[in-house]
Write a protein that holds these residues in place. Structure first.
Motif, mmCIF file in Angstrom:
data_model
loop_
_atom_site.group_PDB
_atom_site.id
_atom_site.type_symbol
_atom_site.label_atom_id
_atom_site.label_comp_id
_atom_site.label_asym_id
_atom_site.label_seq_id
_atom_site.Cartn_x
_atom_site.Cartn_y
_atom_site.Cartn_z
ATOM 1 N N ILE A 261 83.616 82.723 27.153
ATOM 2 C CA ILE A 261 84.466 81.524 27.144
ATOM 3 C C ILE A 261 83.759 80.374 27.845
ATOM 4 N N ALA A 262 83.165 80.661 29.009
ATOM 5 C CA ALA A 262 82.502 79.619 29.799
ATOM 6 C C ALA A 262 81.323 79.007 29.056
ATOM 7 N N GLU A 263 80.646 79.810 28.255
ATOM 8 C CA GLU A 263 79.462 79.318 27.550
ATOM 9 C C GLU A 263 79.811 78.164 26.606
ATOM 10 N N LEU A 264 81.051 78.135 26.120
ATOM 11 C CA LEU A 264 81.461 77.055 25.212
ATOM 12 C C LEU A 264 81.396 75.693 25.887
ATOM 13 N N ALA B 100 87.156 83.950 37.275
ATOM 14 C CA ALA B 100 86.473 82.830 36.618
ATOM 15 C C ALA B 100 85.813 81.888 37.615
ATOM 16 N N LEU B 101 86.084 82.076 38.911
ATOM 17 C CA LEU B 101 85.596 81.138 39.924
ATOM 18 C C LEU B 101 84.072 80.989 39.929
ATOM 19 N N PRO B 102 83.274 82.064 39.788
ATOM 20 C CA PRO B 102 81.814 81.881 39.757
ATOM 21 C C PRO B 102 81.345 80.951 38.645
ATOM 22 N N PHE B 103 82.054 80.966 37.522
ATOM 23 C CA PHE B 103 81.663 80.100 36.401
ATOM 24 C C PHE B 103 82.029 78.641 36.694
ATOM 25 N N LEU B 104 83.147 78.428 37.383
ATOM 26 C CA LEU B 104 83.490 77.060 37.774
ATOM 27 C C LEU B 104 82.476 76.521 38.766
ATOM 28 N N TRP B 105 82.026 77.372 39.680
ATOM 29 C CA TRP B 105 80.946 76.970 40.601
ATOM 30 C C TRP B 105 79.689 76.601 39.818
ATOM 31 N N GLN B 106 79.383 77.396 38.811
ATOM 32 C CA GLN B 106 78.195 77.136 37.993
ATOM 33 C C GLN B 106 78.298 75.768 37.308
ATOM 34 N N PHE B 107 79.474 75.457 36.773
ATOM 35 C CA PHE B 107 79.673 74.148 36.149
ATOM 36 C C PHE B 107 79.484 73.039 37.176
ATOM 37 N N TRP B 108 80.078 73.240 38.351
ATOM 38 C CA TRP B 108 80.022 72.203 39.385
ATOM 39 C C TRP B 108 78.581 71.880 39.768
ATOM 40 N N ARG B 109 77.726 72.881 39.815
ATOM 41 C CA ARG B 109 76.339 72.695 40.245
ATOM 42 C C ARG B 109 75.438 72.184 39.136
ATOM 43 N N LEU C 245 87.717 70.832 39.493
ATOM 44 C CA LEU C 245 88.527 70.941 40.712
ATOM 45 C C LEU C 245 89.978 71.262 40.363
ATOM 46 N N SER C 246 90.479 70.634 39.313
ATOM 47 C CA SER C 246 91.859 70.875 38.902
ATOM 48 C C SER C 246 92.060 72.305 38.407
ATOM 49 N N SER C 247 91.050 72.865 37.742
ATOM 50 C CA SER C 247 91.150 74.257 37.275
ATOM 51 C C SER C 247 91.055 75.234 38.432
ATOM 52 N N ALA C 248 90.217 74.912 39.407
ATOM 53 C CA ALA C 248 89.988 75.834 40.529
ATOM 54 C C ALA C 248 91.248 76.079 41.344
#
Length: 409
Positions: A84-87, A112-121, A134-137
């Motif tokens: 899902i995150a890859e999309l 899913a938190l590690p993937f949100l961190w990945q997006f953030w970075r 941030l809103s999803s986290a």
């Protein structure tokens, strides 16, 4: 459920039109008010492998609706979350798809938190997507708080709003108190994280106000403009104890070349709210009224200074001559269009009898002011010299000479 099974079978059809028809039917079953019936939900969960495979479908609608359905079917294993995150990266130019991915990851929860961190970075992620992260986290539980606080390191004020909204929702949803994390952030070597956490603590933890204010005071002298501005915004969150920071706030009143006018406007607002506690600012406020014709979003700094002097009150007696001169400034001010002179009149009224020299100029202002605003001038005159004697009705009926003014027929 037979309907779900047949639609899942159709979703694997080679014909793109059939796959689109199938995913539309499945979405209607899966998302009636986002609460599918238990039998339907169970049947859909059996089709999770099919939906995950559909994430790679060449038809955008099939892929998009599969993400939406999956948001209702978790929790998932890491491999499924990764798909899902890859999309988010594959459809980098598709805003709707990216929004759905972030929303789904938020609903999936802590895994899913590690993937949100990945997006953030990711370096090329813009403001819109960062605030979406941030809103999803906020739905991932207390472990997401470090990620949410990353928004406090950004200088844009919008990040502060998102962070504080996200903290509130996280606390409510998970019955969690973020105060200890904010206190820890107050000691951070990252200035913006420290300042913004301090601003929220000023609201939430009154017993820590003096400590927080003293922690923030040095940042008012920071060489970076965004640090100074963020500190002023933080200090605006309380009226108690901020007078301790006046030695650092007053040097910010003279607007340096290239300085953001919001900085001075923020300092003037703090002084206005401090009232008599900010009497030390009177000489600098007088200078703004006398020598500064600039404005902030259509609101002259002389108006903001006059409002501050009015709140300081009788202690601003020495500013009366400057305010009397401002009574001739009838330019409209934003956002209401009220003339600047009216704010000078209000300030003189608040100074009181010590501003008696302003009476002739206030009478002149009364004559040229529209009727809807004359009550401001009348009130100022009453505050300075007391209520106008009315006399007998007979004397008032036959009063002669001069133009009628406040208190006249």
């Amino acid at each position: 459920m037979d309907d779900v099974a047949s639609l899942l079978s159709l979703l694997q059809n080679a014909d793109p039109k059939e796959r689109v028809r199938a995913i539309r039917g499945l979405e209607k079953l899966a998302l009636p008010g986002r609460t599918p019936d238990a039998p339907i939900l169970q049947a859909l969960k059996q089709g999770i492998p099919v939906f995950l495979a559909a994430l790679k479908d060449s038809e955008r609608l099939v892929c998009l609706n599969s993400v939406r359905i999956l948001s209702e079917l978790g929790p998932f294993e890491s491999d499924a979350i990764a798909a899902i995150a890859e999309l988010f990266h594959i459809h980098a130019k598709d805003e709707v798809m990216r929004d759905e991915v972030l929303s789904t990851l938020g609903l999936i929860g802590p895994k899913a938190l590690p993937f949100l961190w990945q997006f953030w970075r990711t370096k090329n992620v813009g403001k819109h997507w960062r605030t979406g992260i941030l809103s999803s986290a906020r739905y991932s539980g207390p472990d997401a708080l470090p990620l949410i606080l990353e928004g406090y390191k950004r200088k844009d004020a919008y990040y502060r709003e998102i962070v504080e909204e996200s903290i509130g929702i996280l606390e409510q949803r998970f019955d969690y108190d973020a105060s200890s994390a904010l206190i820890e952030a107050l000691e951070s070597p990252k200035p913006l994280l420290c300042i913004n956490a301090g601003g929220l603590l000023l609201v939430r933890r009154p017993e820590l106000r003096l400590h927080v204010i003293n922690r923030l005071r040095p940042f008012l002298s920071h060489p970076k403009a965004e640090i100074r501005l963020a500190t002023v915004y933080a200090l605006q969150k309380t009226d108690d104890g901020v007078e301790a920071a006046l030695p650092e706030l007053l040097p910010l009143l003279p607007l340096a070349k290239g300085e953001d006018p919001s900085l001075r406007a923020g300092v003037l607002e703090i002084i206005r709210r401090l009232g008599p506690k900010a009497a030390a600012a009177v000489p600098m406020l007088m200078n703004i009224i006398r020598d500064d014709s600039t404005d902030h979003w259509g609101s002259p700094f002389s108006k903001l200074a006059a409002e501050a002097l009015g709140e300081i009150g009788p202690a601003a007696e020495s500013a009366a001559p400057a305010l009397i001169a401002l009574l001739t400034d009838d330019r409209p001010t934003m956002p209401t269009g009220v003339p600047n002179s009216i704010f000078a009149a209000i300030a003189l009224g608040n100074i009181g009898p010590a501003a008696r020299a302003a009476v002739p100029a206030l009478n002149e202002l009364y004559q040229r002011t529209i009727p809807e605003l004359r009550h401001n001038v009348t009130k100022a005159l009453e505050q300075i010299r007391g209520p106008e004697p009315k006399g007998s009705w007979w004397a008032r009926l036959f009063r002669r000479g001069g133009n009628a003014g406040p208190g006249s027929n």
